[in-house]
Design a protein around this motif. Sequence first.
Motif, mmCIF file in Angstrom:
data_model
loop_
_atom_site.group_PDB
_atom_site.id
_atom_site.type_symbol
_atom_site.label_atom_id
_atom_site.label_comp_id
_atom_site.label_asym_id
_atom_site.label_seq_id
_atom_site.Cartn_x
_atom_site.Cartn_y
_atom_site.Cartn_z
ATOM 1 N N LEU A 136 0.824 -1.207 0.000
ATOM 2 C CA LEU A 136 0.000 0.000 0.000
ATOM 3 C C LEU A 136 0.863 1.263 0.000
ATOM 4 O O LEU A 136 0.354 2.360 -0.201
ATOM 5 C CB LEU A 136 -0.943 0.009 1.212
ATOM 6 C CG LEU A 136 -2.108 -0.979 1.158
ATOM 7 C CD1 LEU A 136 -2.920 -0.897 2.441
ATOM 8 C CD2 LEU A 136 -2.994 -0.714 -0.047
ATOM 9 N N ARG A 137 2.156 1.096 0.237
ATOM 10 C CA ARG A 137 3.070 2.235 0.137
ATOM 11 C C ARG A 137 3.413 2.562 -1.323
ATOM 12 O O ARG A 137 3.952 3.629 -1.594
ATOM 13 C CB ARG A 137 4.374 1.921 0.890
ATOM 14 C CG ARG A 137 4.213 1.781 2.401
ATOM 15 C CD ARG A 137 5.547 1.486 3.051
ATOM 16 N NE ARG A 137 5.422 1.398 4.496
ATOM 17 C CZ ARG A 137 5.519 2.441 5.332
ATOM 18 N NH1 ARG A 137 5.730 3.638 4.828
ATOM 19 N NH2 ARG A 137 5.405 2.281 6.634
ATOM 20 N N ALA B 116 4.839 7.250 0.795
ATOM 21 C CA ALA B 116 5.287 6.920 -0.564
ATOM 22 C C ALA B 116 5.952 8.124 -1.196
ATOM 23 O O ALA B 116 5.555 9.274 -0.948
ATOM 24 C CB ALA B 116 4.098 6.478 -1.416
ATOM 25 N N GLN B 117 6.960 7.861 -2.019
ATOM 26 C CA GLN B 117 7.553 8.883 -2.867
ATOM 27 C C GLN B 117 6.809 8.900 -4.192
ATOM 28 O O GLN B 117 6.446 7.848 -4.717
ATOM 29 C CB GLN B 117 9.039 8.606 -3.096
ATOM 30 C CG GLN B 117 9.882 8.775 -1.841
ATOM 31 C CD GLN B 117 11.370 8.649 -2.124
ATOM 32 O OE1 GLN B 117 11.778 8.312 -3.222
ATOM 33 N NE2 GLN B 117 12.179 8.917 -1.119
ATOM 34 N N LEU B 118 6.599 10.094 -4.743
ATOM 35 C CA LEU B 118 5.757 10.268 -5.922
ATOM 36 C C LEU B 118 6.530 10.985 -7.025
ATOM 37 O O LEU B 118 7.454 11.749 -6.749
ATOM 38 C CB LEU B 118 4.500 11.058 -5.549
ATOM 39 C CG LEU B 118 3.758 10.474 -4.330
ATOM 40 C CD1 LEU B 118 2.891 11.510 -3.675
ATOM 41 C CD2 LEU B 118 2.933 9.272 -4.747
ATOM 42 N N ASP B 119 6.126 10.742 -8.263
ATOM 43 C CA ASP B 119 6.906 11.224 -9.407
ATOM 44 C C ASP B 119 6.645 12.687 -9.744
ATOM 45 O O ASP B 119 7.548 13.410 -10.147
ATOM 46 C CB ASP B 119 6.608 10.369 -10.645
ATOM 47 C CG ASP B 119 7.152 8.955 -10.488
ATOM 48 O OD1 ASP B 119 8.080 8.775 -9.683
ATOM 49 O OD2 ASP B 119 6.647 8.046 -11.157
ATOM 50 N N ASP B 120 5.396 13.129 -9.629
ATOM 51 C CA ASP B 120 5.060 14.494 -10.050
ATOM 52 C C ASP B 120 3.814 14.952 -9.314
ATOM 53 O O ASP B 120 3.259 14.241 -8.483
ATOM 54 C CB ASP B 120 4.851 14.548 -11.571
ATOM 55 C CG ASP B 120 3.899 13.465 -12.062
ATOM 56 O OD1 ASP B 120 2.921 13.183 -11.351
ATOM 57 O OD2 ASP B 120 4.131 12.902 -13.141
ATOM 58 N N CYS B 121 3.369 16.177 -9.657
ATOM 59 C CA CYS B 121 2.232 16.764 -8.944
ATOM 60 C C CYS B 121 0.946 15.989 -9.201
ATOM 61 O O CYS B 121 0.089 15.879 -8.319
ATOM 62 C CB CYS B 121 2.060 18.228 -9.347
ATOM 63 S SG CYS B 121 1.617 18.465 -11.089
ATOM 64 N N THR B 122 0.783 15.446 -10.401
ATOM 65 C CA THR B 122 -0.436 14.697 -10.723
ATOM 66 C C THR B 122 -0.548 13.452 -9.857
ATOM 67 O O THR B 122 -1.593 13.181 -9.258
ATOM 68 C CB THR B 122 -0.436 14.299 -12.210
ATOM 69 O OG1 THR B 122 -0.216 15.461 -13.008
ATOM 70 C CG2 THR B 122 -1.746 13.658 -12.596
#
Length: 468
Positions: free
Chosen positions: A299-300, A420-426
Motif C-alpha cells: 500500500l506504500r 510513498a515517494q511520488l513522481d510528479d504533482c499529478t
Amino acid sequence: MENWSVEQVCNWLKQRNLGELVPKFREEEISGAALLALNDRMVQQLVKKIGHQAVLMDLVRKYQQQKSGLDSLTYCCETASQKFPEVISGKNLKSFFSRYKMLQWTSSYSLPDFPYDVKCILAEKKCPDHSMRIRIIEFLQADMTKYLEGSLYPNSQQYNIVVNALLQAYPFLDEDGNGFMLWKRALKDRFKYVRRPIEDDEQVLRNKCKFGHRRGQTRKFSFAENKLDDVQVQVEEEPVYLKGSTMDLHIKWLRQEYMKTQRNWKEVDNRMNVTTEIRRKMISNKAPLKDILRLFPFLRCPYQLFREFQLLTHMDIYKKTVRILEIYSENILSLYVVRNNPINIMLQENLKQHTEEDVLKYMKMTAACLLLPDVFGDDSTLFAAVNEEVKAVTPVLEVKNPFNVNSCEFALYIEKEELAQLDDCTMALAALVAAFHVFDIPCPKRIHRTLNFLESLVFEVRKPASLP
C-alpha cells in the motif's frame, strides 16, 4: 532522424498519433532521410487529410529548427571556447548538451529492436508472462542507458516517454488501464537493481549518499533474514485479522516480495485481491495504520494505492487527476485570490527561465495543484508542506523544489511519516485524495472545501463543486 529506417519512421508516426499514415509510408519506403527531404507538394500527394499534412510538416519543421539551432550553438560554443576558455567551461557545455539531449527524447525516441522471441509474443498481441516482462524491461533499461550515455539515473519525464512509447506501440500491454503505472514501476525497479551492486561509479555513490547510503556500505543478507523472521513473528501475534493458514501465507508472501528488488507485480495484484476483505476489515475496525502497512506494505506503492481506490470506487483516480489539472490549471492561475501568493510568484519567476511547452505545462499544473487550498480559503498546511517540515497528522504532501524539473520531490505523509515517494504533482494529488478513501480517514474541516471540489470531479457528481 536522418539515419532512421522505414520501420523507425513508422514507429515515430504511431507515437505522434499518425498511425493512419504508416501503410502509405511503408509502401513508398519513406526513411528518415526521405522524410526530411519531403516538400509541400510531396506531402500533399502522400497524405490525404489536411490535418495530418499540417501536423506532419510542423513536426518535421520543428525537428529541423532544433537541429539547426543545435549546430549553430555548437559552432558558437566551440569558437567561444577557443577564444575564451575560462568563460565557456566544459561543465557548462556538458550541462547544455545534456539538457538538449533531454528535449530530443520527446521528438525522436523510438523503441529498441527486441529479440525474436519477444517480437513473436508482441506480434501475436499476447500479454507476456512474468519472465517475458522482465526481458522487455531489461531491453528498455539497456536502451535508456544508451540514450543517457551510460547514466543510471533517468528522471520521471524520461521514464514517462519510454513507457508511453511502449504502450502506444503495443496498446494490449495496458492491462485494465493500469499498464502505465505497472510498466513504469517495473522499469524503475530494474534501474535500482542494476545500480545496487555498483560501488565505484561517482554518480551512483553521489545519489546513494543523497538518500542516506554510507560510502562503502554493502547490503547485508542477514539483516533481510532477520526482518523476515520478525515478519513471521508479528503476523503470528495478530490472529484477530487472519483467516487460517492460507491467508497467513498470502500475507507472508507479500511482505517477503516487498523486500525484493525485482517484484512479480502480477502475482502481487492477485494476492492483494485475495486479501482485500481482511484488509478492509482491519481498516473499518480502525486498526493502527502502522499495523496495516506492516501486513500490507505494498500500500506504500502509488500503483497499489490507486488500485485499491479503484477496487473501492471503480474509478481510475490517476487518469481523472490528469484531466482535472489539465482543465483547471489555467483557470486557477488566473484567479485574483492567488495573484500575490508566494507560490504563484515563484512560478512566474521560473516561467521566465524556460521556453519548452512541456516544462511550462508541468510548472503550471504543479502551481495549480499547490494553490488549490488558497483558492477555497482552506488551510494549505493540511494540504502540502512546500519546502517545509510536515506538521499535519492527516494525509498531506511534502513538496521540495516544486518548479525545478530536475530536483523536485513529492512525497505523501500520513501521521507525520512518509508513506510513498511520488513522481510528479499529478501522482501526488491523486495519492492524497486516494489515501483519505483507502485508509478511511475523516477529512479535516479546514481542508474540506478543497477535497470536496476534487472528489466531485473524480466521482463525476451531477452538480460538481466549482471554483469560487
